[in-house]
Write an enzyme that holds these catalytic residues in place. Structure first.
Site, short mmCIF file in Angstrom:
data_model
loop_
_atom_site.label_atom_id
_atom_site.label_comp_id
_atom_site.label_asym_id
_atom_site.label_seq_id
_atom_site.Cartn_x
_atom_site.Cartn_y
_atom_site.Cartn_z
N CYS C 85 -18.99 38.34 23.39
CA CYS C 85 -18.44 38.08 24.73
C CYS C 85 -17.90 36.64 24.81
CB CYS C 85 -19.52 38.36 25.78
SG CYS C 85 -18.83 38.61 27.43
N HIS C 202 -22.12 43.65 24.38
CA HIS C 202 -23.34 42.88 24.10
C HIS C 202 -24.36 43.69 23.29
CE1 HIS C 202 -22.79 39.40 26.91
NE2 HIS C 202 -21.93 40.22 27.47
N GLU C 204 -26.94 42.61 21.88
CA GLU C 204 -28.30 42.11 22.15
C GLU C 204 -28.89 42.72 23.43
OE1 GLU C 204 -25.58 40.55 22.83
OE2 GLU C 204 -25.80 39.48 24.75
#
Lengths: 665, 84, 225, 84
Positions: C85, C202, C204
């Site tokens: 991002c 994302h 994560e």
């Protein structure tokens, strides 16, 4: 430094009454100078002093249970959640600024409530809001709605705090008076909290964060006046939020608190330097010497009055332990933050302010603050006639519903009931990677990690709730329902309700009929909080939500926080597996007073609102929680706007990736 | 014909973006740049045909109604061929 | 594997990235943007967030931080660099990856899960992804519309530098599945040498079922394999 | 001295914001406005002292390095007193 002579007329222009002006003269033993008048006028404004509401608020259950501080003692509520951790939360309004400039009004509202949380040493883990507008057929309301949602999104997203829950209502009464209530929830280790206190003779006082400009002077008093045509012209200055500066302030503040170098710290909200210096000194029973020449300013030629009253955003007042100045500066430098020593604490309980070599103010802080010298009034109240009229409404006069399907679709497509996916898709709902129940159902749920990142296998559930129509038709029971409903939303996710914060949005307290609604609502809120054992940790009062055309529904927004003891108890709101059995818990009565159905189908807002048995409600909630903890429950959803039909439909479609159906007898 | 409308934050209003860009420029060695203010440059492609006064009046109305937010912004119209 | 999570002022997914790397067995540490070196690390991760408030352009200011010189050297040595991002935006601004990330076509911030199609499974970031599967990973951005000039796009396609495309749940690209108007549905690319990956979604945030998906693990597993 | 840097999205790139504003203007009755492109107006307050050429060179460097992204934007410097 020319300062205008202080007269009674100047005091009246500052929103002070004649008695209040005389009271100031008695406190000082002389007539206040212009700067001192400004200080008293903003500290005794409705927004800072709660002078017309504190007498009622004191009747609320404000301590006990798991509360670590009782309401009003600190900037936000602090509740023990075990494992040496505490949850810190509060809700506040930014209604008037959002009516003038929606984007910045909402953004600075988020910024202000975030600071109330991290000033206590807590890291914000979730943001919520409660928004109310006039109907969307009106272009101005669409403009306000779009601007407010963008402002909340841009500020919260940039700050890195997930915006996980909220509510949006559209009613004619909010035309010209939008309500923008913002809530923040944070987590802190109990031994690492900070207090908004100034004590210890000689300890240096620092101002940290952005420069001081002429923003929002009279912002505090601004919120205490009704919005009128000329109020827009009077406020050329719009406060602009800087979420990037706030992120630096957040990290630096937490670092300083955890380094143990602070005596106390408070954020600068309404009334800026004035409020923080007086409140922190009063709390510590001490005083301060402040030199305004040392305050980093953004504009030249600012007067002492302007510097003291400026409401520039993203600033904190910190009292640093003597000898730790260098460490405080090093942390601020790391985060590229301005950090200026502007004075020191003194034992004598006096706030002495100097500017350009002159003393410009000397005031006993205790006399300025809520709980100290600030006035407390008991306003007149009288029951409005419409309440009894509405309760005498004869429902038998209503034509029968020919087609239930069309009636259902009318209610289910009402802006108050439809999915708010368009809104929350603009919020970052997952930053910090702890959001375990996303918006769309009941309460949102965020997993709790210890400050050093370990999973506690617990989670916080939080929700904002208030049906303004109910409170309008029956203020006492309407407020009870607001508390009970927010608790239901929390229980439905598998959490035990812990405590409440509130944002009381009402009209002009000097109108007896308005004050009746306020007084009854606060009483009802207290009864429900006592019954559910969810004490009030604090909050905010916003009066004068009126414009020449109309006044808002009395809207005591409740922010409820609950604890999921074990992540295994997490319970979503949507149906999950074919063949599961659907149970309706609680009795259904023929009660459509004040309902969405009555409004959407018959165009009426009348009748008495649904009955409520607080004891039965408590038992029902605890029974559902017990069933969840035994693993019997796959999903749970509370029945509210739109009734059983809407609740069932929502359970089918909340999970947008796997919608389902249901057959019901 | 192209006409530009410059929309600026009013002087008294804080420009956090301008402030941050200014600090970044200082960091990159551009010390002579004392202040940065960032506004919008709105360029309108307009059908020929009207006289200058009428076009200006039309753009002024559009600027007040939609292109700028009078609460916190000023605007300035830059007609082709004229020094700003 | 010792990983550096670079922290700019305004990075707010740094803790999330650190936790994801740690979950996958990495020894992960924060590296502050003002320090100048990445010696001793096997991976450099540029996390999501709003570095410098995304003022002027997302990543425009962060790219001038002291650490970015070290990131460029680190990449030149062929070591893996992962930009997520805001990290992807910084890498394009710094010229370590081609193209640019423009404002979303609907002019709004978008936060929701999307499905990704892994287009090139032979990179060190995608080798553990089972073929033909669509990865469910959340996005959260306001400027995620990938853009590059026509020649640049051709190079990306010819050299198989396009690693992820937005797709539907069945892994097929279709306009309805492109959340922000990205050119050629591009969600993630690598540099020519294949050691620098930039992606808008994302991973994560997709490491645990309780958060809605574990598909993010595939990328971190590929790194270790 | 104030110098303005106009940063525009390259012509080839879709400007959704410009398109949306153009549609809104049509809706409000401003049919003559055919197209809208929205860029940035970056105004720099510069310390006096350098000659014009040096100042221009410095601003050009700042524009290339930070104020604009060559992949997607062009920039134009508007020196006071000159027609754009």
């Amino acid at each position: 430094m020319h300062q205008p002579p202080v007269t009674l007329t100047l005091a009246l222009q500052h929103g002070l009454s004649e008695e209040e002006f005389e009271r100031i003269q008695k406190i000082l033993g002389r007539t206040p100078n212009f700067t001192e008048l400004g200080i008293f006028s903003v500290m005794w404004s409705e927004h800072c002093s709660y002078k017309n509401s504190i007498a009622e608020l004191k009747k609320l259950p404000r301590s006990g249970g798991r509360l670590l501080v009782s309401a009003g003692e600190e900037n936000a509520g602090l509740v023990d959640i075990g494992g040496g951790l505490a949850v810190c939360f509060k809700i506040e309004s930014h209604n008037h600024p959002s009516a003038v400039e929606p984007y910045q009004g909402a953004a600075t509202g988020v910024g202000g409530i975030m600071r109330d949380i991290f000033t206590m040493g807590a890291r914000p883990i979730a943001a919520l809001n409660s928004l109310r507008f006039g109907r969307l057929e009106n272009a101005r309301n669409r403009y306000l709605f779009d601007g407010v949602v963008r402002g909340i999104a841009d500020y919260g997203n940039c700050l890195g705090v997930p915006t996980v829950a909220g509510e949006v209502y559209f009613e004619d009464c909010y035309d010209g008076n939008p309500l923008v209530n913002a809530m923040t929830v944070g987590i802190v280790a109990q031994r690492q909290t900070a207090s908004a206190i100034a004590k210890g003779d000689g300890n240096p006082v620092f101002i940290i964060g952005s420069r001081t400009g002429r923003d929002g002077i009279h912002g505090a008093t601004f919120a205490s006046e009704e919005l009128s045509e000329d109020s827009e012209a009077k406020r050329p200055n719009v406060q602009v939020g800087d979420p990037f500066a706030e992120k630096l302030l957040l990290e630096a503040t937490l670092e300083m608190i955890q380094a143990g170098i602070l005596v106390g710290i408070q954020d600068m909200g309404a009334a800026g330097i004035t409020c923080s210096t007086t409140e922190m000194s009063a709390k510590g029973g001490s005083g301060m010497i402040i030199d305004l020449d040392k305050v980093p300013v953004r504009e030249e030629g600012m007067s002492a009055y302007e510097i003291m009253l400026s409401e520039s955003q993203e600033r904190m007042l910190a009292v640093v332990k003597k000898g730790c100045e260098a460490e405080a500066r090093a942390i601020c430098d790391k985060w590229d933050l301005l950090c200026a020593e502007i004075g020191r604490v003194i034992a004598e309980p006096l706030l002495k302010v100097f500017y350009r070599g002159e003393q410009v103010a000397e005031i006993p802080p205790h006399e300025c603050v809520l709980g100290g010298g600030a006035p407390v009034y008991h306003r007149e109240y009288r029951k409005p006639a419409y309440i009894d009229e509405a309760q005498r409404f004869d429902f038998s006069t209503l034509p029968a519903v020919e087609n239930l399907q069309t009636a259902f679709l009318k209610v289910f497509s009402s802006p108050n009931v439809v999915s708010k996916h368009w809104v929350y898709e603009q919020y970052d709902t997952q930053v910090q990677a702890n959001t375990t129940l996303l918006p769309g159902g009941d309460a949102a749920v965020v997993r709790i990690l210890t400050p050093d990142g370990k999973d506690t296998n617990k989670a916080i559930a939080a929700k904002t709730d208030c049906n303004g129509r109910y409170v309008y038709l029956n203020p006492r029971r309407g407020a009870q329902i607001a508390v009970v409903e927010s608790a239901r939303n929390v229980v439905a996710t598998g959490a035990q309700p812990l405590a409440v914060t509130n944002c009381l949005n009402f009209g002009n307290p000097y109108k007896p009929e308005m004050f009746y609604l306020f007084r009854e609502a606060v009483a009802g809120m207290g009864e429900a909080c006592r019954a559910l054992e969810t004490p009030v940790t604090g909050g905010n009062v916003s009066f004068y939500n009126e414009s020449p055309e109309n006044a808002v529904y009395p809207t005591p927004t409740i922010g409820m926080v609950g604890l999921v003891e074990d992540l295994a108890h997490l319970t979503p709101a949507y149906f999950r597996q074919e063949g599961d059995l659907i149970y309706l818990v609680g009795e259904t009565k023929a009660e459509i007073g004040g309902s969405e159905f009555l409004k959407e189908y018959y165009g009426l807002v009348t009748g008495d609102i649904p009955s409520l048995d607080l004891e039965l409600e408590k038992k029902t909630q605890q029974a559902l929680l017990a069933a969840i903890r035994r693993g019997w429950i796959r999903s749970a959803h509370d029945v509210s706007d739109g009734g059983l039909a809407a609740a069932l439909a929502e359970c089918c479609i909340i999970n947008r990736e796997k919608p389902s159906g249901a057959t019901v007898k | 014909m192209r006409v530009a409308v410059k929309v600026r934050l009013k002087r008294s209003i804080l420009d956090p973006q301008g402030k941050t860009v200014q600090q970044a420029l200082q960091h990159l060695g551009f010390e002579q740049i004392r202040e940065v203010r960032i506004g919008k440059l709105i360029e309108l492609e307009i059908e020929e045909g009207q006289n200058r006064a009428e076009t200006l009046r039309m753009i002024e109305e559009a600027s007040r109604k939609l292109l700028s937010n009078p609460v916190m912004e000023d605007f300035e119209i830059e007609y082709p061929g004229e020094t700003p | 594997m010792k990983s550096a999570v670079i922290v700019f002022p305004g990075s707010n997914c740094d803790h999330d990235m650190l936790r994801a790397l740690t979950l996958m067995g990495h020894r992960a540490e924060f590296v502050w943007h003002k320090t100048g070196n990445l010696s001793g690390y096997d991976l450099a991760a540029l996390p999501g967030g709003f570095s410098y408030g995304d003022y002027l352009r997302a990543g425009a200011i962060a790219r001038f931080s002291a650490i970015m010189k070290a990131v460029a050297d680190f990449a030149a040595k062929g070591k893996p660099v992962l930009g997520v991002c805001n990290g992807f935006q910084v890498l394009t601004e710094a010229g370590l990856l081609p193209g640019a990330l423009l404002r979303n076509q609907n002019l709004r911030f978008i936060c929701r899960p999307v499905y990704l199609r892994a287009e090139n499974l032979r990179t060190r970031f995608t080798q553990a992804i089972p073929p033909g599967t669509a990865l469910k990973i959340p996005i959260a951005h306001g400027e995620g519309r990938f853009h590059i000039d026509p020649q640049g796009l051709k190079q990306l396609q010819d050299r198989e530098q396009i690693v992820f495309r937005y797709a539907n749940a069945r892994g097929e690209t279709d306009p309805g599945a492109n959340p922000n108007g990205s050119l050629d549905h591009i969600a993630g690319i690598i540099n020519r040498e294949g050691n620098v990956l930039g992606m808008m979604p994302h991973p994560e945030r997709a490491m645990e079922a309780i958060l809605g998906s574990e598909d993010g693990r595939r990328i971190f597993e590929s790194l270790v394999a």
